[in-house]
Design an enzyme around this catalytic site. Structure first.
Site, mmCIF file in Angstrom:
data_model
loop_
_atom_site.group_PDB
_atom_site.id
_atom_site.type_symbol
_atom_site.label_atom_id
_atom_site.label_comp_id
_atom_site.label_asym_id
_atom_site.label_seq_id
_atom_site.Cartn_x
_atom_site.Cartn_y
_atom_site.Cartn_z
ATOM 1 N N ASN A 42 10.384 -6.120 2.969
ATOM 2 C CA ASN A 42 10.010 -4.922 2.221
ATOM 3 C C ASN A 42 11.098 -3.860 2.358
ATOM 4 O O ASN A 42 11.698 -3.732 3.414
ATOM 5 C CB ASN A 42 8.667 -4.400 2.745
ATOM 6 C CG ASN A 42 8.265 -3.055 2.144
ATOM 7 O OD1 ASN A 42 8.050 -2.103 2.867
ATOM 8 N ND2 ASN A 42 8.174 -2.977 0.833
ATOM 9 N N CYS B 6 3.286 3.253 8.986
ATOM 10 C CA CYS B 6 3.212 4.568 8.334
ATOM 11 C C CYS B 6 4.002 5.607 9.130
ATOM 12 O O CYS B 6 3.730 5.832 10.311
ATOM 13 C CB CYS B 6 1.758 5.005 8.200
ATOM 14 S SG CYS B 6 1.579 6.626 7.414
ATOM 15 N N LYS C 262 1.856 -4.818 9.138
ATOM 16 C CA LYS C 262 3.018 -4.209 8.468
ATOM 17 C C LYS C 262 3.722 -3.310 9.471
ATOM 18 O O LYS C 262 3.089 -2.425 10.063
ATOM 19 C CB LYS C 262 2.591 -3.421 7.230
ATOM 20 C CG LYS C 262 3.781 -2.951 6.394
ATOM 21 C CD LYS C 262 3.332 -2.406 5.041
ATOM 22 C CE LYS C 262 4.531 -2.181 4.116
ATOM 23 N NZ LYS C 262 5.381 -1.063 4.527
ATOM 24 N N PRO D 238 0.817 -1.216 0.000
ATOM 25 C CA PRO D 238 0.000 0.000 0.000
ATOM 26 C C PRO D 238 0.850 1.266 0.000
ATOM 27 O O PRO D 238 1.937 1.294 0.570
ATOM 28 C CB PRO D 238 -0.761 -0.117 1.331
ATOM 29 C CG PRO D 238 0.185 -0.849 2.240
ATOM 30 C CD PRO D 238 0.992 -1.777 1.351
ATOM 31 N N MET D 239 0.355 2.304 -0.666
ATOM 32 C CA MET D 239 0.955 3.629 -0.583
ATOM 33 C C MET D 239 -0.179 4.636 -0.542
ATOM 34 O O MET D 239 -0.884 4.838 -1.538
ATOM 35 C CB MET D 239 1.871 3.892 -1.781
ATOM 36 C CG MET D 239 3.149 3.089 -1.751
ATOM 37 S SD MET D 239 4.199 3.437 -3.169
ATOM 38 C CE MET D 239 4.591 5.160 -2.916
ATOM 39 N N GLU D 240 -0.368 5.233 0.597
ATOM 40 C CA GLU D 240 -1.508 6.123 0.821
ATOM 41 C C GLU D 240 -1.485 7.286 -0.169
ATOM 42 O O GLU D 240 -0.480 7.957 -0.348
ATOM 43 C CB GLU D 240 -1.464 6.655 2.270
ATOM 44 C CG GLU D 240 -2.815 7.094 2.802
ATOM 45 C CD GLU D 240 -3.166 8.520 2.423
ATOM 46 O OE1 GLU D 240 -4.363 8.799 2.225
ATOM 47 O OE2 GLU D 240 -2.245 9.334 2.303
ATOM 48 N N CYS E 224 6.671 -1.616 -3.143
ATOM 49 C CA CYS E 224 5.774 -0.455 -3.044
ATOM 50 C C CYS E 224 6.236 0.627 -4.006
ATOM 51 O O CYS E 224 5.811 0.664 -5.149
ATOM 52 C CB CYS E 224 5.730 0.066 -1.604
ATOM 53 S SG CYS E 224 5.030 -1.088 -0.400
ATOM 54 N N ARG E 225 7.158 1.483 -3.565
ATOM 55 C CA ARG E 225 7.583 2.616 -4.408
ATOM 56 C C ARG E 225 8.137 2.165 -5.750
ATOM 57 O O ARG E 225 7.899 2.806 -6.776
ATOM 58 C CB ARG E 225 8.629 3.445 -3.664
ATOM 59 C CG ARG E 225 8.086 4.207 -2.465
ATOM 60 C CD ARG E 225 9.183 5.005 -1.764
ATOM 61 N NE ARG E 225 10.231 4.126 -1.257
ATOM 62 C CZ ARG E 225 11.507 4.487 -1.115
ATOM 63 N NH1 ARG E 225 11.901 5.690 -1.484
ATOM 64 N NH2 ARG E 225 12.394 3.634 -0.634
ATOM 65 N N GLN F 256 -6.524 -2.827 4.498
ATOM 66 C CA GLN F 256 -5.626 -2.439 5.583
ATOM 67 C C GLN F 256 -6.310 -1.420 6.496
ATOM 68 O O GLN F 256 -6.916 -0.459 6.026
ATOM 69 C CB GLN F 256 -4.334 -1.826 5.047
ATOM 70 C CG GLN F 256 -3.319 -1.525 6.159
ATOM 71 C CD GLN F 256 -2.053 -0.858 5.668
ATOM 72 O OE1 GLN F 256 -2.054 0.351 5.434
ATOM 73 N NE2 GLN F 256 -0.972 -1.619 5.503
#
Length: 319
Positions: free
Chosen positions: A200, A98, A139, A7-9, A224-225, A68
């Site tokens: 990760n 986060c 996570k 996930p990436m908000e 992710c990124r 999530q």
């Protein structure tokens, strides 16, 4: 290799998940976090952030999408987890990673790494609230400012009977500094724990993925990124496919533009596409050049015009 799109908000929304799972063989996706404070949220919140719930908890290409949750109250986290599972989420993920100040100030995300006992209570409450067949994962980062805290953190999640833990191999204070990556800590945790571990952090290509898995001995890998820098990173990491060419990336940008403008997030499209360009320019020099034109506009139409002009120019050069 089991590979998860993380996930990436504010960036990896359902439209991006749809597109990236169509061109990559991901085994699982995790949504942007749903913020839980002091109530059981309405179903509409879950459907907005995870519309895949309306199609069996999967993207159209068949990749499962796990909801999530982010919050600090065990009871409310449990209630919302129960609701998410009842709506069809193929698992519940809990965000303890986060690093955003706005989230941490309200006792959410990585700030809870300083309170392993509360982490235990949250995970246990969620685990008890959903069917035993529904996977519960968390996570985390290695710690707030000390990577040595990863053992206590992992133990808290494991003792609470979670099925899996994703470890981002940096502390909160490390942020995203490349030189701060500490994959070896994941290896140490793996040796000391029985829980399934997903590694990760700092995976940008096939070699990184191989090195990460060899170093950590993890059970799976999350990207992710890097998935935004290189749209076909999933298949690059998994199968050593060639890096996607710029012309295909332009096609994806135009496709994404169509998704975003037609969807309920049309107003956010300029910011979303600019965010994506900020990642793409690390992999593609052409994106860096084009970003100078894109960033000047705050409306969708002129941005799409820039993309279409770039595509037309490529076609002229090829003919």
């Amino acid at each position: 290799m089991r590979l998860i799109l993380g996930p990436m908000e504010g960036v990896l929304d359902h439209l991006m998940r749809e597109m990236l799972t169509e061109i990559n063989d991901y085994d699982l996706c995790v949504t942007e976090f749903i913020r839980v404070i002091d109530q059981c949220l309405p179903k509409s919140v879950f459907y907005r952030l995870c519309p895949e719930l309306l199609q069996g908890g999967k993207t159209l290409s068949g990749t499962p999408v796990r909801v999530q949750l982010l919050g600090q109250d065990p009871d409310w986290m449990a209630e919302n987890a129960h609701l998410a599972a009842s709506l069809g989420s193929p698992g519940i993920d809990i965000n303890f990673g986060c690093p955003a100040k706005s989230v941490n100030k309200s006792r959410g995300g990585a700030v809870l790494l300083q309170e392993p006992e509360l982490m235990y209570q949250i995970v246990k409450a969620v685990r008890d609230a959903v069917d035993p067949r529904v996977p519960v994962s968390a996570k985390v980062r290695l710690g707030w400012d000390d990577p040595g805290h990863c053992f206590e953190i992992t133990d808290a999640v494991s003792q609470a009977k979670a099925d899996e833990i994703t470890i981002h191999a940096r502390t909160k204070t490390d942020g995203y500094k490349a030189e701060a990556i500490k994959w070896d800590y994941i290896r140490q945790v793996k040796k000391a724990s029985q829980i399934s571990i997903v590694a990760n952090g700092e995976v940008w290509n096939h070699a990184d993925g191989q090195e990460c898995m060899e170093t950590t001995q993890a059970d799976a890998l999350m990207v992710c990124r890097g998935a935004l820098n290189l749209p076909n990173l999933g298949n690059v990491v998994k199968y050593n496919h060639p890096h996607m060419g710029w012309e295909t990336v332009l096609d994806l940008l135009l496709k994404y533009s169509g998704y975003e403008i037609k969807g309920d997030k049309g107003l956010y499209y300029p910011n979303r596409v600019k965010q994506w360009f900020a990642y793409l320019r690390h992999e593609y020099p052409q994106a860096k050049a084009l970003f100078a034109d894109v960033r000047r506009h705050n409306k969708a139409a002129p941005i799409v015009d820039v993309l279409q002009s770039a595509k037309a120019q490529l076609l002229r050069q090829a003919s």
